[in-house]
Motif scaffolding. Sequence first.
Motif, short mmCIF file in Angstrom:
data_model
loop_
_atom_site.label_atom_id
_atom_site.label_comp_id
_atom_site.label_asym_id
_atom_site.label_seq_id
_atom_site.Cartn_x
_atom_site.Cartn_y
_atom_site.Cartn_z
N THR B 3 -1.46 1.00 -1.73
CA THR B 3 -0.20 0.03 -1.99
C THR B 3 0.34 0.72 -3.29
O THR B 3 0.26 0.10 -4.20
CB THR B 3 -0.46 -1.17 -2.12
N TRP B 253 3.95 -9.08 0.83
CA TRP B 253 2.83 -8.01 0.55
C TRP B 253 3.24 -6.74 1.08
O TRP B 253 4.04 -6.25 1.93
CB TRP B 253 1.83 -8.79 1.88
N GLU B 254 2.76 -5.93 0.27
CA GLU B 254 2.89 -4.26 0.76
C GLU B 254 1.74 -4.05 1.89
O GLU B 254 0.77 -3.78 1.55
CB GLU B 254 2.86 -3.66 -0.41
N LEU B 255 2.55 -3.60 2.86
CA LEU B 255 1.59 -3.09 3.97
C LEU B 255 2.12 -1.79 4.70
O LEU B 255 3.22 -1.60 4.31
CB LEU B 255 1.76 -4.12 4.89
N HIS B 268 -1.57 -12.65 7.18
CA HIS B 268 -1.01 -12.35 5.70
C HIS B 268 -0.50 -13.77 5.26
O HIS B 268 -0.61 -14.38 4.03
CB HIS B 268 -0.15 -11.20 5.51
#
Lengths: 159, 422
Positions: B3, B253-255, B268
């Motif tokens: 991330t 969220w970093e996905l 999430h």
Amino acid sequence: MTILETLTTEEITEIDHEISLVPFRKAAAIEALKVVQQHRGWVSDESLRAIAGHLEISPEELESVATFYNLVFRRPVGRNVILLCDSISCYVMGYQKIYGYIRDRLHISFGETTPDGRFTLLPNACLGTCDHAPALMINNELFRDLTEDRLDEILDGYH
Amino acid sequence: METPLTQHISFNRPPYNLRDYERAGGYQALRKALTTMGPADITKTVQDSDLKGRGGAGFNTGMKWSFVPMTGDHAVKYLICNADEMEPGTFKDRMLMEGNPHQLIEGMIISAYAIQASISYIFLRWAYKKAGRLLRHAMDEAYAAGYLGKNILGTGYSLEMYLHTGVGRYICGEETALLNALEGKRATPRTKPPFPQVSGLFGKPTIVNNVETFCNIPHIINNGPEWFKSLGGSDAGTKIYGVSGRVRKPGLWELPMGVTMRELIEVHAGGMANGYRFKGALPGGASTDFLVKEHLDVKLDFKSVAAAGSRLGTGTMIILDDHTCPVGFVHNLEHFFAQESCGWCTPCREGLPWTEKILLSIEKGEGRTEDLQLLDMHTRFLGPGNTFCALAPGAMEPLQSALKYFREDFETHISQKKCPWR
């Protein structure tokens, strides 16, 4: 017609700094409006004419800019401005209840100021804190995850 | 799972100052870019990484830069960060700026060097007071350390950076309208061509990119285009996804690019809140088409969301639940768009308030059967190709898809002469 109002030395210094950063005077128009609003709370017709004179543009041209933007106040506002987010995430999370509570407590609707000049209430587009909706800002302060029972305490913090 | 964008972001402490950021590897990419790479190498690296603009349009960033003239007499060129984040339901850039302001500044300096810009601006939303304070401080630190200003790192390259805060209009996010706002004018969009890359701010070559786009640049320079592509699933890189509405854990969220809608909502965001059921969602802000249950397995990348009939947009999703009236939901959106229309072109200026009025009357139980045809007509008249910029077509996206997926709800309002949700 005489221009009764003039800009203060302080305002002129700040506006001239903004002018120095751009290729021509009128490019500082929005910054100049912000400077004056910062000092006076809002931009009156007289203030507008004074700014236009300093920028060397017509009051009409500056008026077209001033009225375009949501947060240039062309009418007096109260000492504290409540900006209540009425956009979609806050709608889903029930900003209407928050609005109802403030309306009942302060006896003002959107666009109005309390008679004592303490609060102005304005609707505001999305404040960008949607995971903590509903949200509002008072002056420079952001309040999130609002519930009706927190509002008294929040409002009591402003005089 | 890597991330890169959020690895140094924690809201349990203040964001990294310059020293902490450098200790964590910050400004190494800037050093590498300015001392070992030419501007063309950087543009090609970014182009090869397949980074697509994170503001919503999804255009290849390096390709956008490649249109800036690099020969001839261009004493002044501009690089602008679009930090006006005003798309309702979007809150990702705030997190990136409040969480790690130096990451954005480093990305901007590298990008400015790639197009040989001499002046850069961060066009920040007025409401983002905290981000403004933090960015100002980080810029001061970067100037003091010699990362900004004259002769950066002794390379002979110079760059000034200014923070400009807007005074609030959604249209300022449109890149040519943003240029007019920076020039102190009404923020109406400009005709294209000429494109800003050739004639932008004050008539000079200009690049405008989104906050999240710039934040990716240092990592691409450090790790290379192949690494960046490998981060993602069905498209390159990671993405800051968000969910708001009646879910258990709204957030960001970093996905990897291309997570499915189902995973985003159920894993999430923790699934729907107790007592609420999923009815639909706008996948990427207010100006994107609804996706519904049948789309839950759609991958959230630019291509897959488009194939499903919507747009990835900003990647921040707004959930419509079964307790919320879809007509009221769309009415709220169209109220926003009608208010924020700049008034420049007729279909948008006249059509959006009309749309809003029809929706209000339906919501109040005063709608007529022919109103639905009127709304259908507006979705065509205000659609792509009929207006000056993308505001009105964007406004029609949630409306046209609501009329498709929730038509029965509209009809019920009209036949029962009331809102069934009230």
